[in-house]
Enzyme design. Structure first.
Site, short mmCIF file in Angstrom:
data_model
loop_
_atom_site.label_atom_id
_atom_site.label_comp_id
_atom_site.label_asym_id
_atom_site.label_seq_id
_atom_site.Cartn_x
_atom_site.Cartn_y
_atom_site.Cartn_z
N SER A 180 0.82 -1.52 -0.43
CA SER A 180 -0.02 -0.13 -0.07
C SER A 180 0.60 0.89 0.47
O SER A 180 1.96 1.34 0.47
CB SER A 180 -0.40 -0.19 0.82
OG SER A 180 -1.74 1.70 1.93
N TYR A 236 -2.65 -0.52 10.79
CA TYR A 236 -2.38 -1.07 8.98
C TYR A 236 -1.13 -1.03 8.81
O TYR A 236 -0.97 -1.76 8.24
CB TYR A 236 -3.63 -0.92 8.76
CG TYR A 236 -3.73 -0.76 6.82
CD1 TYR A 236 -4.29 -2.22 6.80
CD2 TYR A 236 -3.62 -0.01 6.39
CE1 TYR A 236 -4.18 -2.12 5.20
CE2 TYR A 236 -3.94 -0.40 5.06
CZ TYR A 236 -3.20 -1.20 4.42
OH TYR A 236 -3.62 -1.95 3.14
#
Length: 252
Positions: free
Chosen positions: A136, A149
């Protein structure tokens, strides 16, 4: 036949990646929790492309399922492995649901590491093999409210970049690469915020579609670069050499 394995294939980037690889004539092994979604995807692909599609329903957040899934792959010859399965969480650390966090750690970090390791162990010296791990933009920048996360994705980025250099250093034929999307229109937001539904339109200033991101993945696949990353400000996609520093360990 040599297969492309895609985890988390029931929706989002994994779903579109399966279609994109099928358009290249690649035979597929698809895994996700939701068998009915995998069946729908298989039907959609086989109506348009003459490829073999094998579906393997499994929850890879359960460690025993990870090893069982890979064992099931032993009867197939693999070419590409896409570790896409994962989910996010948006909560301050003190307020996060530890049950959900532990599951996220098992899926985003543990399952990806185990599957990457087993694939490298079996195929690192096979010509044309690639390991594509989905990280990400949050694997290169810490986003407020999503610290845990982002930390899982920092791991994915560092692990994959390091593995890429390790493979290159020992002359292996396999290539390891990492895709780092920014906001992408998938089920990610819904699961991150634990809501039934949420629209990207009007809530997210900039984002890509899952189909766009799947084609960025193919751009990375076709390239000799290690990192495919979306700029969080311009939303332009860039192919890059490894970003994290890598130091060879002295054996003296």
């Amino acid at each position: 036949m040599a297969y492309t394995v895609i985890t988390g294939a029931s929706s989002g980037i994994g779903y579109e990646a399966a279609i994109a690889f099928a358009e290249r004539g690649k035979d597929l092994i698809l895994v996700a929790r939701r068998e009915e979604k995998l069946e729908e995807l298989k039907s959609e692909i086989q109506q348009q492309h003459n490829v073999d599609v094998v579906i393997k329903p499994a929850d890879l957040a359960e460690p025993e399922n990870v090893h069982a899934f890979y064992e099931d792959l032993k009867t197939y010859t693999l070419e590409t492995f896409v570790n896409n399965a994962g989910f996010g969480n948006f909560d301050p650390v003190a307020e996060q649901d530890l049950g959900k966090i532990q599951k996220m750690l098992r899926l985003n970090v543990e399952a990806l590491t185990v599957l990457s390791t087993l694939f490298v162990r079996d195929y690192e010296n096979q010509e044309g093999t690639q390991l594509l791990n989905i990280s990400s933009a949050g694997g290169y920048n810490i986003v407020g409210g999503a610290v845990t996360y982002c930390s899982t994705k920092f791991y994915v980025s560092a692990f994959t970049e390091g593995l890429a250099q390790e493979l290159q250093g020992k002359g292996a034929k396999m290539r390891a690469k990492v895709l780092a999307p920014a906001a992408t229109e998938t089920e990610f937001m819904k699961r991150s915020f634990d809501v039934e539904d949420i629209s990207y339109e009007g809530n997210v200033p900039q984002y890509h579609t899952a189909k766009e991101m799947a084609h960025f993945l193919l751009d990375l696949y076709d390239s000799n670069k290690v990192v495919g990353i979306v700029d969080g400000e311009t939303y332009e996609f860039h192919l890059k050499d490894p970003i994290y520093p890598y130091v060879e360990r002295s054996t003296k």
